[in-house]
Design a protein around this motif. Structure first.
Motif, short mmCIF file in Angstrom:
data_model
loop_
_atom_site.label_atom_id
_atom_site.label_comp_id
_atom_site.label_asym_id
_atom_site.label_seq_id
_atom_site.Cartn_x
_atom_site.Cartn_y
_atom_site.Cartn_z
N CYS A 1 75.14 -95.55 -36.28
CA CYS A 1 76.21 -95.21 -37.20
C CYS A 1 76.35 -96.30 -38.25
CB CYS A 1 77.52 -95.02 -36.44
SG CYS A 1 78.90 -94.50 -37.49
N LEU A 2 76.41 -95.89 -39.50
CA LEU A 2 76.56 -96.82 -40.62
C LEU A 2 77.93 -96.67 -41.25
CD1 LEU A 2 73.09 -96.38 -42.36
CD2 LEU A 2 73.82 -98.32 -40.97
N GLY A 3 78.58 -97.81 -41.51
CA GLY A 3 79.83 -97.80 -42.25
C GLY A 3 79.56 -97.59 -43.72
N PRO A 4 80.60 -97.32 -44.51
CA PRO A 4 80.40 -97.00 -45.93
C PRO A 4 79.80 -98.14 -46.74
CG PRO A 4 82.74 -97.29 -45.42
CD PRO A 4 82.01 -97.22 -44.11
N ASN A 5 79.96 -99.38 -46.28
CA ASN A 5 79.42 -100.52 -47.03
C ASN A 5 78.16 -101.12 -46.41
OD1 ASN A 5 81.53 -100.48 -48.99
ND2 ASN A 5 82.88 -101.52 -47.53
N ASP A 6 77.76 -100.61 -45.22
CA ASP A 6 76.56 -101.15 -44.57
C ASP A 6 75.32 -100.86 -45.42
OD1 ASP A 6 78.39 -101.62 -42.59
OD2 ASP A 6 77.50 -100.23 -41.14
N ILE A 7 74.39 -101.81 -45.44
CA ILE A 7 73.15 -101.65 -46.19
C ILE A 7 71.99 -101.55 -45.21
CG2 ILE A 7 71.61 -102.68 -47.90
CD1 ILE A 7 74.03 -104.14 -49.06
N ILE B 1 86.59 -107.56 -39.33
CA ILE B 1 86.72 -109.02 -39.31
C ILE B 1 85.82 -109.64 -40.37
CG2 ILE B 1 86.31 -111.09 -37.93
CD1 ILE B 1 87.08 -109.38 -35.46
N ALA B 2 84.58 -109.16 -40.45
CA ALA B 2 83.65 -109.70 -41.44
C ALA B 2 84.15 -109.46 -42.86
CB ALA B 2 82.27 -109.07 -41.25
N GLU B 3 84.71 -108.27 -43.10
CA GLU B 3 85.22 -107.96 -44.44
C GLU B 3 86.31 -108.94 -44.85
OE1 GLU B 3 87.07 -104.20 -46.97
OE2 GLU B 3 86.87 -104.06 -44.80
N ARG B 4 87.18 -109.31 -43.93
CA ARG B 4 88.25 -110.26 -44.25
C ARG B 4 87.70 -111.65 -44.52
NH1 ARG B 4 93.62 -108.44 -40.95
NH2 ARG B 4 93.53 -106.25 -41.60
N MET B 5 86.46 -111.88 -44.13
CA MET B 5 85.83 -113.17 -44.37
C MET B 5 84.84 -113.09 -45.53
SD MET B 5 85.37 -114.21 -40.38
CE MET B 5 85.29 -115.97 -40.66
N GLY B 6 84.90 -111.99 -46.28
CA GLY B 6 84.07 -111.85 -47.47
C GLY B 6 82.63 -111.52 -47.19
N LEU B 7 82.34 -110.89 -46.04
CA LEU B 7 80.96 -110.62 -45.64
C LEU B 7 80.71 -109.12 -45.49
CD1 LEU B 7 80.66 -113.46 -43.00
CD2 LEU B 7 79.36 -113.33 -45.13
N THR B 8 79.59 -108.66 -46.04
CA THR B 8 79.15 -107.27 -45.97
C THR B 8 77.93 -107.17 -45.06
OG1 THR B 8 79.97 -106.78 -48.19
CG2 THR B 8 78.27 -105.32 -47.33
N PRO B 9 77.86 -106.16 -44.16
CA PRO B 9 76.72 -106.07 -43.24
C PRO B 9 75.44 -105.56 -43.92
CG PRO B 9 78.67 -104.89 -42.41
CD PRO B 9 78.90 -105.17 -43.86
N ILE B 10 74.34 -106.17 -43.56
CA ILE B 10 73.01 -105.67 -43.89
C ILE B 10 72.28 -105.48 -42.57
CG2 ILE B 10 70.80 -106.13 -45.01
CD1 ILE B 10 72.27 -107.73 -47.11
N VAL B 11 71.90 -104.25 -42.26
CA VAL B 11 71.19 -103.98 -41.01
C VAL B 11 69.75 -103.57 -41.35
CG1 VAL B 11 73.14 -103.57 -39.49
CG2 VAL B 11 72.40 -101.73 -40.99
N TRP B 12 69.25 -102.46 -40.83
CA TRP B 12 67.87 -102.09 -41.09
C TRP B 12 67.65 -100.61 -40.81
CZ3 TRP B 12 69.39 -105.53 -37.27
CH2 TRP B 12 69.35 -105.05 -35.95
N ALA B 13 66.58 -100.08 -41.38
CA ALA B 13 66.15 -98.71 -41.12
C ALA B 13 64.96 -98.68 -40.17
CB ALA B 13 65.79 -98.00 -42.43
N HIS B 14 64.20 -99.78 -40.11
CA HIS B 14 62.99 -99.84 -39.29
C HIS B 14 62.94 -101.17 -38.54
CE1 HIS B 14 61.58 -96.38 -41.59
NE2 HIS B 14 61.73 -97.07 -42.71
N ASP B 15 62.79 -101.12 -37.24
CA ASP B 15 62.69 -102.31 -36.41
C ASP B 15 61.24 -102.51 -36.00
OD1 ASP B 15 62.92 -104.40 -34.64
OD2 ASP B 15 64.50 -103.48 -33.42
#
Length: 308
Positions: A105-111, A223-237
């Protein structure tokens, strides 16, 4: 945010201009030849502003303490998702929320998506990283590194070399824990100390982070958003880390990459610069996918700033 207004003014003087896409001439201008001594390990200073903020004079060796900073609220309005472990066969709580590692599941800001197959490297800096940096220099290629805070203490000049070469630098936490299993304070501590050591060492304040093991749910996001951080995950492992222990071969890893090339040639790939075998395979993957025109934040927006 991690930094108060006053603290931001202190660290802002270290922050250099951000990059989006870079031409080969831009790359040559900022990079140049790096001598072997550029990668030597030296100490990371513990600055006076951080000593005053944290009420200590040294970097945490392991589990970092949470430091309450002005304006940082990690309790009110934060989703009350239950703590859950990485052992999904024993604890299925994560399936009740938008969890990347449980159900993609990806959040709206996850990359995770990208217009091309894009390499990204986790778990550095390490003794294996300089070989990758030298290879990328020869290819006039930028890439994306997600940095473990405690690794910076062992290889600070390698992080500086990454920054000097213009590569993207993101946070990968202080000790590489599974974040959904931690308390709100411990999640925040893992992120804030990594931000500080990257800032002190490389002169930038990261704007993006990658959760270890893909451990990302709505509580971690908030929590990360309040610390100014946006998640970057992946499409291929690539699962290249399994090659270090001998449970996966390089041919298996490269075959997976070839299948992604055949299928769509898009999406962020997860790789590691943790050991010579993963670095050597990463070089071969770059030759397979060709020139990379993006770094990870640019997959969502070419104008997105890399750093705060």
């Amino acid at each position: 945010m991690i930094l108060s207004h006053q603290l931001f003014l202190v660290v802002a003087c270290f922050v250099q201009a951000c990059f989006s896409l870079m031409t080969p001439s831009d790359f040559e201008r900022i990079n140049g030849m790096l001598a072997p001594e550029a990668y030597s390990s030296t100490s990371v200073p513990f600055p006076a502003w951080l000593a005053q903020l944290a009420n200590r004079t040294d970097w945490p060796a392991a589990k970092p303490p949470f430091i309450q900073t002005p304006g940082l609220d990690i309790n009110s309005g934060i989703p009350s998702n239950p703590l859950h472990s990485l052992r999904l066969d024993q604890d299925m709580a994560c399936f009740s929320q938008c969890s990347f590692d449980c159900n993609n599941c990806l959040g709206p800001n996850d990359i995770a998506a990208c217009p091309q197959l894009l390499q990204t490297f986790d778990d550095g800096p390490t003794a294996a990283t300089p070989a990758l940096l030298d290879y990328l220099r020869q290819k006039r290629q930028l890439t994306s590194f997600f940095i473990i805070g405690t690794q910076v203490l062992s290889f600070p000049d390698t992080l500086r070399a990454e920054r000097r070469a213009g590569h993207f630098i993101g946070s990968h936490t202080w000790t590489h824990p599974y974040l959904p299993s931690l308390s709100n304070q411990d999640i925040a501590a893992e992120l804030q100390w990594t931000t500080w050591v990257i800032n002190v060492t490389a002169g930038v304040v990261p704007r993006y982070f990658r959760p270890p093991y893909g451990g990302l749910d709505d509580r971690v996001r908030a929590i990360a958003e309040r610390m100014g951080l946006t998640p970057i995950v992946w499409a291929h492992d690539t699962n290249d880390w399994q090659m270090v222990g001998g449970t996966r071969t390089e041919n298996q890893t490269l075959a997976d990459v070839q299948s992604w090339i055949n299928a769509s040639s898009t999406g962020i790939m997860l790789e590691h610069d943790q050991a010579p075998i993963t670095v050597n395979t990463g070089m071969k993957i770059r030759d397979m996918v060709g020139a990379q025109m993006y770094v990870a934040p640019a997959c969502k927006s070419l104008t997105a700033p890399w750093y705060n």
